[in-house]
Scaffold this active site. Structure first.
Site, short mmCIF file in Angstrom:
data_model
loop_
_atom_site.label_atom_id
_atom_site.label_comp_id
_atom_site.label_asym_id
_atom_site.label_seq_id
_atom_site.Cartn_x
_atom_site.Cartn_y
_atom_site.Cartn_z
CG ASN A 149 49.15 -54.65 70.87
OD1 ASN A 149 50.03 -54.48 70.03
ND2 ASN A 149 48.16 -55.53 70.69
CD GLN A 173 53.34 -45.39 53.95
OE1 GLN A 173 54.54 -45.28 54.19
NE2 GLN A 173 52.89 -45.74 52.76
N GLY A 181 48.66 -42.26 52.60
CA GLY A 181 47.42 -43.02 52.85
C GLY A 181 47.13 -43.28 54.32
CE1 TYR A 212 47.97 -48.07 62.64
CE2 TYR A 212 50.05 -47.25 61.78
CZ TYR A 212 49.33 -48.20 62.48
OH TYR A 212 49.97 -49.29 63.01
N1 CAA Z 1 53.96 -41.73 47.46
C1 CAA Z 1 53.47 -40.91 46.51
N2 CAA Z 1 52.42 -41.23 45.73
C2 CAA Z 1 51.86 -42.42 45.95
C3 CAA Z 1 52.32 -43.32 46.93
C4 CAA Z 1 53.42 -42.92 47.71
N3 CAA Z 1 53.94 -43.71 48.67
N4 CAA Z 1 51.55 -44.42 46.91
C5 CAA Z 1 50.63 -44.22 45.93
N5 CAA Z 1 50.82 -43.02 45.35
C6 CAA Z 1 50.06 -42.44 44.26
C7 CAA Z 1 49.79 -43.46 43.17
O1 CAA Z 1 50.88 -43.52 42.26
C8 CAA Z 1 48.53 -42.95 42.54
O2 CAA Z 1 48.85 -41.87 41.69
P1 CAA Z 1 48.00 -41.62 40.36
O3 CAA Z 1 46.59 -41.36 40.81
O4 CAA Z 1 48.67 -40.43 39.76
O5 CAA Z 1 48.13 -42.88 39.56
C9 CAA Z 1 47.76 -42.36 43.71
O6 CAA Z 1 48.74 -42.07 44.72
C10 CAA Z 1 46.73 -43.30 44.29
O7 CAA Z 1 47.41 -44.48 44.75
P2 CAA Z 1 46.69 -45.88 44.91
O8 CAA Z 1 46.33 -46.43 43.56
O9 CAA Z 1 47.48 -46.77 45.80
O10 CAA Z 1 45.30 -45.43 45.61
P3 CAA Z 1 44.26 -46.34 46.29
O11 CAA Z 1 43.11 -45.44 46.64
O12 CAA Z 1 43.99 -47.57 45.51
O13 CAA Z 1 45.00 -46.84 47.63
C11 CAA Z 1 46.01 -46.66 49.76
C12 CAA Z 1 45.34 -45.91 48.61
C13 CAA Z 1 45.05 -47.73 50.32
C14 CAA Z 1 46.30 -45.66 50.85
C15 CAA Z 1 47.29 -47.33 49.24
O14 CAA Z 1 48.09 -46.36 48.64
C16 CAA Z 1 48.07 -47.99 50.35
O15 CAA Z 1 47.73 -49.09 50.79
N6 CAA Z 1 49.15 -47.34 50.80
C17 CAA Z 1 50.03 -47.89 51.86
C18 CAA Z 1 49.47 -47.57 53.22
C19 CAA Z 1 50.27 -48.29 54.26
O16 CAA Z 1 51.49 -48.33 54.23
N7 CAA Z 1 49.59 -48.88 55.24
C20 CAA Z 1 50.25 -49.62 56.26
C21 CAA Z 1 49.29 -50.63 56.83
S1 CAA Z 1 50.07 -51.68 58.01
C22 CAA Z 1 50.37 -50.68 59.33
O17 CAA Z 1 49.92 -49.57 59.41
C23 CAA Z 1 51.21 -51.25 60.43
C24 CAA Z 1 52.33 -50.36 60.73
O18 CAA Z 1 52.31 -49.72 61.76
C25 CAA Z 1 53.47 -50.29 59.80
#
Ligand code: CAA
Length: 246
Positions: free
Chosen positions: A88, A147, A149, A153
């Site tokens: 886990n 996913q 970002g 992972y």
């Molecule tokens: N699809 C397409 N484009 C996207 C997007 C998506 N899903 N999300 C963001 N973007 C774009 C934004 O619109 C932005 O575009 P512009 O530069 O043209 O404005 C660009 O990508 C940058 O996005 P952010 O401002 O969000 O960039 P950041 O550097 O501040 O953050 C990140 C990046 C930390 C990866 C953030 O996007 C994020 O947190 N994403 C989600 C990640 C996620 O789901 N993590 C899960 C954690 S929990 C887990 O993992 C448990 C599990 O098993 C489910």
């Protein structure tokens, strides 16, 4: 004699719920915590009001193959058996791929994927010899669908699924089942540390419009390791509120 279950990353959001569930199911749980975190592990143990009979805290660096081989062989001798293994332990180091550091890549692959080799290998042989064993690996919806970002992972979580299917072949004739639980977004500290606007957007995509509870993941693990789950192997059970159907 109680059956023994080893759960890595036990005091995390999902790990803690799995520990409580398996204790309630009558297992003695070996609850691993990472190096240097004894105090927080003890605080968690006290808060949950476990007894030493129910839960044994066990320091283990899941990224260290030599340490795992050494400490887990000793553990099997001390406990007499490990009947159930739940891999886990997991971390996130989210970031867009263009900016991802090699450290963020390696940390996630080491903790989430290489740990499966390190922790499973010392226990798998003994399970096969005994002719009975249950291994459950906690993957993620994001290992199935990808996913934004999470290249590190998603790669690790998808790798866990391939590992589990391959090992399921090797364990089948010895009565050792190997399965995956793939949680969706779950109400845990890992998810709560996401940016609120990003998490809100994801919640909007979940057909059930809510996060999973850690207990909903734990009850799935409980089923897989029970006698009722004996004929299930090489499977991936999604618990994701419909976020991804495959
Ligand atoms: N699809 C397409 N484009 C996207 C997007 C998506 N899903 N999300 C963001 N973007 C774009 C934004 O619109 C932005 O575009 P512009 O530069 O043209 O404005 C660009 O990508 C940058 O996005 P952010 O401002 O969000 O960039 P950041 O550097 O501040 O953050 C990140 C990046 C930390 C990866 C953030 O996007 C994020 O947190 N994403 C989600 C990640 C996620 O789901 N993590 C899960 C954690 S929990 C887990 O993992 C448990 C599990 O098993 C489910």
């Amino acid at each position: 004699m109680k059956k023994v279950a080893l759960i890595t990353g036990s005091k995390g959001g999902i790990g803690s719920a799995i520990t409580s569930q398996l204790v309630n199911d009558g297992y003695r749980v070996i609850a691993t915590y990472s190096t240097g975190n004894l105090q927080s592990a003890q605080d968690w143990f006290n808060e949950k009001e476990f007894t030493n009979e129910q839960v044994r805290l066990f320091e283990l660096d899941v990224t260290n193959a030599e340490e795992c081989a050494d400490r887990l062989c000793t553990l099997v001798q001390e406990e007499g058996t490990v009947d159930v293994l739940v891999n886990n332990a997991g971390i996130t180091r989210d970031g867009v791929f263009k900016k991802m550091t090699v450290q963020a890549w390696r940390d996630v692959i080491d903790t989430n994927l290489n740990s499966l080799f390190n922790v499973t290998q010392p226990l798998f042989g003994a399970m096969c010899e005994k002719g009975n064993g249950r291994i459950v690996n906690i993957s993620s919806v994001n290992g199935l669908k990808g996913q934004f970002g999470q290249t590190n992972y998603s790669a690790a979580k998808a790798g866990m699924i391939g590992f589990s299917k391959a090992l399921a072949f090797e364990g089948a004739k010895s009565g050792v089942t190997v399965n995956v639980v793939a949680p969706g977004y779950t109400g845990t500290p890992m998810v709560e540390k996401m940016k609120p606007e990003v998490l809100d957007a994801i919640k909007g995509q979940i057909p059930m419009k809510r996060l999973a509870t850690p207990e909903e993941i734990a009850s799935t693990v409980s089923f897989l390791v029970s006698d009722a789950g004996a004929y299930i192997t090489g499977s991936t059970l999604s618990v994701n509120g419909g976020l991804h159907m495959h």
